[in-house]
Design a protein around this motif. Sequence first.
Motif, PDB file in Angstrom:
ATOM      1  N   PRO A  28     -23.866  57.700 -84.627  1.00 36.88           N
ATOM      2  CA  PRO A  28     -23.220  56.231 -84.627  1.00 36.88           C
ATOM      3  C   PRO A  28     -22.844  55.869 -82.972  1.00 36.88           C
ATOM      4  N   LEU A  55     -16.337  41.585 -58.332  1.00 42.46           N
ATOM      5  CA  LEU A  55     -16.338  43.154 -58.431  1.00 42.46           C
ATOM      6  C   LEU A  55     -15.387  43.358 -59.817  1.00 42.46           C
ATOM      7  N   PHE A 109     -21.240  53.778 -69.932  1.00 44.53           N
ATOM      8  CA  PHE A 109     -20.562  55.188 -70.343  1.00 44.53           C
ATOM      9  C   PHE A 109     -20.908  55.140 -71.989  1.00 44.53           C
ATOM     10  N   TYR A 155     -24.412  63.585 -88.460  1.00 50.32           N
ATOM     11  CA  TYR A 155     -24.362  62.149 -89.154  1.00 50.32           C
ATOM     12  C   TYR A 155     -25.597  61.863 -90.076  1.00 50.32           C
ATOM     13  N   MET A 175     -17.183  56.771 -88.225  1.00 52.02           N
ATOM     14  CA  MET A 175     -17.125  57.021 -86.897  1.00 52.02           C
ATOM     15  C   MET A 175     -16.582  58.025 -86.256  1.00 52.02           C
ATOM     16  N   GLY A 176     -16.910  58.419 -85.145  1.00 51.05           N
ATOM     17  CA  GLY A 176     -16.430  59.785 -84.516  1.00 51.05           C
ATOM     18  C   GLY A 176     -15.045  59.872 -84.235  1.00 51.05           C
ATOM     19  N   HIS A 194     -13.031  61.128 -81.538  1.00 47.72           N
ATOM     20  CA  HIS A 194     -13.119  61.551 -80.186  1.00 47.72           C
ATOM     21  C   HIS A 194     -11.998  61.028 -79.341  1.00 47.72           C
ATOM     22  N   SER A 195     -11.846  61.881 -78.345  1.00 47.48           N
ATOM     23  CA  SER A 195     -10.878  61.661 -77.158  1.00 47.48           C
ATOM     24  C   SER A 195     -11.301  60.528 -76.466  1.00 47.48           C
ATOM     25  N   ASN A 196     -10.529  59.599 -76.093  1.00 45.31           N
ATOM     26  CA  ASN A 196     -10.829  58.259 -75.266  1.00 45.31           C
ATOM     27  C   ASN A 196     -10.370  58.503 -73.799  1.00 45.31           C
ATOM     28  N   PRO A 203     -11.927  60.641 -71.704  1.00 45.09           N
ATOM     29  CA  PRO A 203     -12.869  60.407 -70.253  1.00 45.09           C
ATOM     30  C   PRO A 203     -13.106  59.069 -69.989  1.00 45.09           C
ATOM     31  N   GLU A 204     -13.116  58.191 -71.059  1.00 40.50           N
ATOM     32  CA  GLU A 204     -13.565  56.689 -70.621  1.00 40.50           C
ATOM     33  C   GLU A 204     -12.718  56.072 -69.749  1.00 40.50           C
ATOM     34  N   TYR A 244     -12.896  57.353 -66.287  1.00 37.86           N
ATOM     35  CA  TYR A 244     -14.107  56.844 -65.739  1.00 37.86           C
ATOM     36  C   TYR A 244     -13.873  55.463 -65.287  1.00 37.86           C
ATOM     37  N   VAL A 245     -13.199  54.670 -66.347  1.00 40.83           N
ATOM     38  CA  VAL A 245     -12.988  53.332 -65.729  1.00 40.83           C
ATOM     39  C   VAL A 245     -12.171  53.302 -64.779  1.00 40.83           C
ATOM     40  N   ILE A 279     -13.836  53.858 -61.475  1.00 37.55           N
ATOM     41  CA  ILE A 279     -14.885  52.518 -61.185  1.00 37.55           C
ATOM     42  C   ILE A 279     -13.841  51.805 -60.427  1.00 37.55           C
ATOM     43  N   ILE A 319     -13.266  52.592 -57.115  1.00 36.38           N
ATOM     44  CA  ILE A 319     -14.249  52.580 -55.881  1.00 36.38           C
ATOM     45  C   ILE A 319     -14.466  50.983 -55.612  1.00 36.38           C
ATOM     46  N   MET A 320     -14.340  50.048 -56.650  1.00 36.03           N
ATOM     47  CA  MET A 320     -14.386  48.581 -56.644  1.00 36.03           C
ATOM     48  C   MET A 320     -13.046  48.366 -55.396  1.00 36.03           C
TER      49      MET A 320
END
Lengths: 508, 91, 143
Positions: A267, A311, A322, B81, C1-2, C4-6, C8-9, C12-13, C16, C19-20
């Motif tokens: 998914p 930006l 991602f 899955y 749905m998985g 998972h841990s949020n 990393p996202e 990552y944000v 970004i 950098i901006m």
Amino acid sequence: MVLELQKPRPVWQIMFSTHHTDVGLLYLIMSIAFLFLGGTLALLIRAELFFPGSQIIADSMTFNRIFTVHGTTLIFLFLLPSASAVGNYFVPIMVRYKDMAYPKLNAIAFWMIPPAGALIWLGFADFTWYATPPYSIISSPGPAADMWIFGLKILGISSVLGAINFVVTILKCKHPDMSIGQVPLLAWAFLSSSLIVIVAIPTFAAALLMLLTDRLGVTGFFNPVMGGDPIAYAHLFWFTFHPEVYVLVIPAIGMMYEIIPRFSRKPIFSKSSGIFAFVLLSVVSFSSWAHHMYATGMSFTEKTVFMLGTLAAVPASGMHVFNFVATMWNGRIKFLTPMMWSIGGIALFFSAGAGGVANAAMPLDFTTHDTYWVVGHFHLFVMGTIAFGTIGFIYYMFPYVTGRMYNETAGKIHFILSFIGTVLVFFTQHVLGLYGMPRRIFDYPEIPEWIVMNQIATVGAMIIGVSMLIFLINLIHSSAKGKPADIHDPFGLGGKYYYPFESKNPHH
Amino acid sequence: MRELLGLFLVLAILVIIPTVDHVFAAADEPGEYIDRRVLIWNLFFRMMVAAFTVGAVVSGTMIWLCWRFRESHPKATPTEYEKSGEFGAPA
Amino acid sequence: MGHHSNWPEWIYVGVIIAIMCWVGAEAWNVERLVEHVPADAETIIVTGQQWFWTFEHEDGTKEVGTLHVEAGKAYKFEVVSTDVNHSFNIHDYVVLMDAIPGRVNTVWFAPDKAGEHDIQCREYCGLIHYNMRGKLVVEDPLT
């Protein structure tokens, strides 16, 4: 039901149908036709620029008309309708409704496009796809220019009608058991892009009318001789057409959201972040329009505001990347044609985005504005990202539309050649822009670097041309003679598809 | 909390406005001009270093993903899955 | 749905956004320096029209197509147009400004070495846009 080409019907039954898959098929065929028409013009442009001097195009006026119609065709008659094709096929199925909310309006929105296309092609205007005044008012020859204006007017109305239809279908006609959060990401993409269309297009529609009356000489909105301001047009135009970029790119990303999880057999990593990024993108798409106008004499403050607005779109776009990467992680990826196009599209989406960040940095405008850098940059978006996503999805829905499988090897060759060609053309054009070659020029001085890079770009374009020919042959041949597809699982992936096998709403 | 926010606001104003003022008050020295080519192209190359670094990370990750999680990889296993078919459209 | 841990996202944000911010700050700083016209810059009025450039110096001399300037001095261009939009561009000196009828846009530069450079039009202006070219001649100071 949906196996149109397996159970042949008289063509008028499809043409006069209001069924969503029939309208989708019409959109699909028309957009592919215009892809080839517009692509041919691109090859003509590239062939002319292979050497300095005039070779195959007689004069600069013809050349100017060609690139104007090339841009107009591929944006308005290929990218927009091909997204509508996908939306027509899949949105009603995804929200579990029998059809679009307003089937007749849907058919009307489609049938407005061919006359508009005819106006654009028969007129063959020369004032570039953004019809800058005062050139478009005082210098551009009619009736071509007026036909272009009417064509765009009709296309604008068609887009708004289509967008209203998608919004109502998704928000009002979704199955009562379904919450808005359960609506799949592809349908969310159409919801977001349709909302942008409804907010953005009317501005340009007004600007077009003002342009027309300016051309007729009765008003002077954009004519400095009559006290008007050409910059006002630029603002109105870009207020519509910067968001329009997102109108094009959001459905393409939605299509990747359909393909990547399926071919990774997982998914989607985070649906909520996908939805969030779509909504965020559609909001911030309105905060960046004047970054196209840094060189028109804007103040430092204005430039700063629009740089920041530009930006601001990057984190949301990055969230999509991602999501794709995280979905593929730990998957078991089957590299069939649709998946290859999607992954290629993501890679080029990143390149286009990185170039976009450089464009947003205002001092770099002095080096890159209106050069081939810009041409390379936005083509990486429209070709590398949007067309890649769309073509991948055309392969993906091919078994659903025709009941047959396309030729897998030909599809892969198409992808590989197109990818190589795209990189050759558009990366080279970035460098060409850094060497200062302006866009929209029919001829260029004999500067050795310019000649070499133009030739590389032309070779790349020809490679794309060859690959598209393979695509066309594959489509035509396979839709008539391809192997019958296993409609429950044409790609052998397991899992469930949004392919309706038994229609609840037979053709009426 | 509100007082703290107010304090920070005052501090920010106290620091930012003088900095901006100072920056813009830079005096002209006749005959000494900045070279716009140097400034702009340097900015361009700094941005490109950043872009290509991030690009290398992103494309490297994607190439590795495509190599490692391809169906034909020796270590490829069905995802959790697959058995239930719980990906894609709901039943 | 998985499940998972949020984190990393979020990280990552955050990267970004960082950098901006850096891109924005750097660009802002360079733009500020580049836009600041020196007080002793000489004004040259640049007029774009279909399809050639005209230059008017402070002392009233006019030139068509070729612009002569002295190395070591600063010049401020006041870019205007008499018909349609053009864009005045000396690529070698990273000078670019649109010529819009009804507006006066300014841009400045300080040539440092004698030499010849191309001037071109970068905004589509019709039939001979492709050949709306000129020459910049930078001369050594007379003294």
